[in-house]
Design a protein around this motif. Structure first.
Motif, PDB file in Angstrom:
ATOM      1  N   GLY A 109      52.683 -17.001  23.021  1.00 18.36           N
ATOM      2  CA  GLY A 109      52.987 -17.607  24.308  1.00 18.36           C
ATOM      3  C   GLY A 109      52.029 -18.727  24.627  1.00 18.36           C
TER       4      GLY A 109
ATOM      5  N   PRO B 208      63.899 -13.279  38.852  1.00 22.86           N
ATOM      6  CA  PRO B 208      62.973 -13.375  37.744  1.00 22.86           C
ATOM      7  C   PRO B 208      61.658 -13.962  38.178  1.00 22.86           C
TER       8      PRO B 208
ATOM      9  N   SER C  67      60.805 -14.668  28.145  1.00 21.04           N
ATOM     10  CA  SER C  67      60.944 -15.031  29.558  1.00 21.04           C
ATOM     11  C   SER C  67      62.348 -15.538  29.841  1.00 21.04           C
ATOM     12  N   ARG C  68      62.837 -16.415  28.965  1.00 26.12           N
ATOM     13  CA  ARG C  68      64.205 -16.922  29.143  1.00 26.12           C
ATOM     14  C   ARG C  68      65.226 -15.805  28.975  1.00 26.12           C
TER      15      ARG C  68
ATOM     16  N   PHE D  25      56.459 -15.133  23.971  1.00 24.31           N
ATOM     17  CA  PHE D  25      56.430 -14.942  25.427  1.00 24.31           C
ATOM     18  C   PHE D  25      57.479 -15.807  26.119  1.00 24.31           C
ATOM     19  N   ASP D  26      57.552 -17.103  25.745  1.00 24.92           N
ATOM     20  CA  ASP D  26      58.504 -17.996  26.410  1.00 24.92           C
ATOM     21  C   ASP D  26      59.945 -17.614  26.103  1.00 24.92           C
TER      22      ASP D  26
ATOM     23  N   SER E  88      61.237  -8.530  32.699  1.00 20.21           N
ATOM     24  CA  SER E  88      60.135  -9.479  32.639  1.00 20.21           C
ATOM     25  C   SER E  88      59.341  -9.233  31.362  1.00 20.21           C
ATOM     26  N   PRO E  89      58.745 -10.292  30.769  1.00 25.13           N
ATOM     27  CA  PRO E  89      57.878 -10.083  29.606  1.00 25.13           C
ATOM     28  C   PRO E  89      56.489  -9.593  29.986  1.00 25.13           C
ATOM     29  N   LYS E  90      56.222  -9.435  31.286  1.00 26.02           N
ATOM     30  CA  LYS E  90      54.919  -8.967  31.736  1.00 26.02           C
ATOM     31  C   LYS E  90      55.068  -7.604  32.407  1.00 26.02           C
TER      32      LYS E  90
ATOM     33  N   SER F 278      58.125 -16.134  38.194  1.00 28.27           N
ATOM     34  CA  SER F 278      57.783 -17.493  37.833  1.00 28.27           C
ATOM     35  C   SER F 278      56.852 -17.500  36.646  1.00 28.27           C
ATOM     36  N   HIS F 279      57.063 -18.471  35.735  1.00 29.85           N
ATOM     37  CA  HIS F 279      56.194 -18.575  34.576  1.00 29.85           C
ATOM     38  C   HIS F 279      55.539 -19.948  34.539  1.00 29.85           C
TER      39      HIS F 279
ATOM     40  N   SER G 191      50.341 -21.152  33.507  1.00 28.89           N
ATOM     41  CA  SER G 191      50.066 -20.791  32.119  1.00 28.89           C
ATOM     42  C   SER G 191      48.612 -21.012  31.770  1.00 28.89           C
TER      43      SER G 191
END
Length: 857
Positions: free
Chosen positions: A67, A23, A725-726, A721-722, A676-678, A25-26, A29
């Motif tokens: 997010g 996954p 991500s999880r 967004f967060d 991924s959310p991106k 990295s987030h 920010s």
């Protein structure tokens, strides 16, 4: 097959494998921690701290609606100041009464020169998405929520170059944590430390692990005891962990490791090396293995060959025969110099008893075998009939001829196809996907259970579904001759397969025909003499057009045959069946890829968070290692960091005996696909935008995409967004476990099939391809069955062979026969170790005589 990790539509269709990768990295920010963004030096520092993504242009175009606060919204607000000159003019006027008035009055000129420099800082593309939705709104909406603010601000604060380690109270002050949320902040820090995202050092000071030379990641171990750390941050490189440096970690554990000091020496020792410092999270709390005994104690030999430690256990209660399969609950293991210990919690039975082998896999991967009562009750309460009011609210596709194509043993039909040809020649494709989101509501018990499972698991003799059977095989399955609710992607294509437009609709269909792959392929091989044949041929013509366009854009052709194990009612393998990626598979694959692409593009256009299927660029070092392997097999290739060279290699091996081995080697050198959310793009498919939309019955990620795409009220919480991500990390992990379980079940049944060959009165010989020559023998693969095994030196009859490490060859001392990678041999099964999942072969004498005659000629 496409990607081992489920990258292509073929994987979307396969019922027996899965995709999977690390996954992203987030931690970055934005630039919240920079108090003075208007100074030039600070702006340069921010630019250096921006994460370097492989698809940076895409990130500039896209920003989530929910997010963490980002630097771009602040920069977008700055250029709005020039339209209000009165406010800026009053500033120098207030400074005139001061003593150095002449100099002070002259200095507004430099201040005004700084203002015009700001607009070039934001990328020009950022102005485009502002029309549909103002970007600053979501961050402002999230500010009143205190916990979201300090949760998002912790990582940027710790990553700031000016940050000095401070304790919890100082962190709370820096992040403006309200007093009433102090307890939540303490729990949050403890959870972040448990996951390895922050590190607590002396005097309870907090710091990022990488600031002290540490790395957090998953330990991937080898059967020989050593391993590699795969960092959670994709920007960090993998590094080697020697067997003596693995500490108390097992394969798959999340660990904290540090790089060791590099020493000079041979080139092969120049790779990064590290050692495990702490186990942060165990991958599993129980193991499955075989009960054994020494004169002093009992122990369990794990089925997982990548766990080289025996588990010491107390004497089992009752009369448990040695050699039986058991489940062991692991105790805490903190001392490397003592063996790990456990307690037997379940006795599965004799290894050769019917069903014990697959039951062992179920227990090993902790797969659920039933649904909770509340979940079953929710499913039972769902009416089977569609209410008339729901039909009225939907677009009716029942008048269009619709068909499905699936494996012959499939029961859950996720997708269906139909089409129309417009008067101007445009091709309008309807990709209908089961509307699971209509029946499984967010927050319901059904939804929670599906989320926890992540996906269905397809073992050799059974399916462990994500949803109860009433949904997966019933009202959600697009069966023929019944009305079903769908979410449909309608894509208009021109005669060259170019996308002209697309839209999405909640609809209802009535499938007229269910094809198996074999039936569809048989019709496609014949001229279109019937209406059904014409429907298939029209769809296939456009699918092949899409396929040619995809490869022309750089997609990698990694499809290769699968082997399906057929078993009887007792689970005993009867025969192995090879399936090719023929026209029928390609037909479905291309339309599923098309739907996934346009859905991802729509999510990106809306600027809302979603779940994307991403596949990062490969590591050049891994590609170089694969290049050496391919050359040793007789397939020369150029610089594989260039996509065109990979395509040339794949074209060169097509139809050759080593095609499957080369493709598998290439897959291992590529990174895993993940969620991924991106929208970071997909390397293997050569697509900028890609997601999973087409299998909501068996993948929770697709169900989430349906909700985000069709429900405008979804926002915040798990759909921020967060939260996404999880969720992406959880689903990627669950997918990987499911893929491993499926592959292991197939491998186990293949080995059982060959084990029966050793007891047969008449031995069967198989064609084998040499993958590698080793000091212990030859590593070979049976291309027909996709099974790998070893030919030990003792099974090379007729001569004494010596290994030459420089040439990676085995040389016969008397016959002068040379054995190396790329050669084909005839082998027989010598022995099978079901406990270790290994098979040994022996080379037939006729093969060596053939090589000897060739050498003499």
């Amino acid at each position: 097959m496409s990607f081992a990790c489920g990258n292509t539509g073929q994987m979307n269709r396969s019922r027996h494998r899965r995709p999977g990768a690390r996954p992203p990295s987030h931690s970055q920010s934005g630039s919240q921690s920079q108090p003075k963004p208007k100074h030039g030096g600070e702006s340069q520092r921010q630019a250096k701290q921006q994460p370097r993504q492989q698809s940076r242009r895409q990130d500039e175009d896209w920003r989530p609606g929910q997010g963490r606060p980002q630097a771009q919204p602040v920069q977008r607000i700055q250029p709005q100041r020039p339209p209000f000159p009165p406010k800026q003019e009053t500033r120098p006027q207030t400074q005139k009464p001061r003593p150095p008035a002449p100099q002070q009055v002259a200095k507004p000129q430099p201040v005004q020169r700084v203002q015009p420099q700001r607009p070039p800082l934001p990328p020009r593309q950022e102005t485009k998405p502002q029309a549909p939705r103002p970007p600053p709104a979501p961050p402002q909406a999230s500010k009143p929520n205190g916990p979201v603010h300090w949760r998002e601000g912790l990582a940027p604060l710790l990553a700031s170059p000016q940050y000095q380690p401070i304790d919890e109270k100082a962190l709370a002050r820096k992040l403006h944590v309200p007093p009433q949320e102090a307890a939540a902040f303490t729990a949050f820090l403890a959870e972040e430390e448990k996951k390895g995202r922050v590190l607590q050092v002396r005097h309870s000071l907090y710091v990022l692990p990488k600031r002290l030379g540490y790395s957090v990641g998953v330990l991937q171990m080898n059967e020989r005891g050593f391993g590699f750390l795969v960092p959670s941050d994709p920007a960090e490189p993998d590094f080697y962990v020697a067997a003596e440096d693995t500490g108390t970690a097992f394969h798959g554990d999340l660990v904290l490791a540090r790089l060791k000091e590099q020493r000079g020496g041979r080139q092969r020792d120049s790779r990064l090396r590290g050692e495990v410092v702490k186990v942060l999270q165990r991958k599993r709390r129980q193991l499955v293995g075989t009960l054994r005994k020494t004169p002093m104690f009992y122990f369990v030999l794990p089925d997982e060959t990548r766990i080289p430690h025996d588990i010491c256990v107390p004497a089992p209660a009752g009369d448990v025969p040695l050699g039986h399969k058991v489940v062991v609950e692991l105790k805490e293991w903190t001392d490397r110099h003592k063996p790990p210990e456990g307690v037997i919690t379940e006795v599965l039975g004799a290894p050769d008893a019917p069903g014990v082998d697959l039951l062992s896999i179920i227990r090993k991967f902790d797969l659920p075998t039933s649904f909770p009562e509340k979940v079953e009750q929710e499913a039972a309460d769902i009416p089977a009939q569609i209410p008339p009011g729901e039909i009225m609210r939907r677009e009716d596709f029942r008048s269009i001829f619709t068909l499905t194509i699936d494996p012959d043993d499939a029961k859950d039909f996720d997708d269906a196809l139909s089409y129309r040809v417009a008067p101007n020649g445009d091709f309008e494709a309807f990709i209908h996907i089961a509307d699971v989101s209509h029946y499984v509501r967010t927050g319901a018990a059904l939804d929670a259970e599906a989320r926890g499972r992540g996906n269905s698991v397809y073992l050799v003799d059974r399916v462990i579904p994500m949803l109860p059977e009433k949904l997966s095989n019933g009202i959600c399955s697009l069966q023929p001759d019944v009305d079903r609710l769908v979410k449909t992607a309608i894509v208009t294509l021109d005669a060259r397969g170019e996308i002209k437009k697309f839209r999405f609709a909640a609809g209802i269909i009535h499938s007229a025909k269910r094809f198996t792959y074999q039936e569809a392929f048989a019709l496609l091989r014949k001229p279109a003499a019937t209406p059904l044949g014409r429907q298939l041929h029209e769809l296939n013509a456009m699918a092949q057009m899409l396929r040619r366009r995809r490869f022309a854009k750089g997609a990698l052709d990694l499809d290769f045959p699968e082997v399906k194990v057929r078993v009887d009612d007792l689970g005993i393998p009867t025969h192995l069946e090879k399936t090719e990626n023929d026209l029928s598979h390609q037909l479905v694959e291309e339309f599923m890829l098309l739907a996934n692409e346009v859905v991802a593009l729509e999510l990106k256009r809306r600027g809302r968070p979603g779940l994307y299927r991403i596949h990062e660029n490969p590591d050049p070092q891994r590609l170089e290692e694969f290049r050496a392997q391919a050359k040793s097999m007789g397939f020369p290739c150029g610089d594989l960091t260039q996509r065109g060279e990979i395509q040339k290699l794949l074209n060169r091996v097509r139809g050759q005996p080593g095609e499957g081995a080369v493709k598998i080697g290439l897959l291992k050198s590529l990174k895993r696909a993940m969620y991924s959310p991106k929208p970071l793009g997909h390397y293997g498919l050569a697509k900028i935008n890609y997601t999973h939309f087409t299998s909501p019955i068996r993948r929770y990620s697709d169900l989430v995409v349906h909700r985000v795409l069709f429900d405008s009220n979804q926002g915040g919480g798990d759909f921020g967004f967060d939260g996404l991500s999880r969720l992406a990390l959880h689903l990627s992990t669950a997918e990987r476990a499911a893929a491993e379980a499926e592959q292991e079940s197939v491998k186990l049944k293949k080995l059982e099939y060959f084990d029966r060959q050793t007891r047969a009165t008449r031995h069967t010989s198989f064609q084998a391809l040499v993958l590698e020559a080793r000091s212990s023998g030859l590593l070979v693969q049976l291309p027909e069955f996709l099974v790998q095994g070893l030919v030990p030196l003792s099974e090379l009859q007729g001569d004494l062979f010596v290994f030459h490490p420089q040439r990676l060859e085995l040389h016969g001392q008397r016959t002068k026969v040379v054995l190396k990678a790329g050669q084909t041999l005839q082998v027989e099964v010598a022995r099978v170790d079901l406990a270790r999942h290994q098979v040994d072969f022996r080379v037939t004498r006729q093969t060596l005589l053939k090589f000897l005659s060739t050498e003499r000629v």
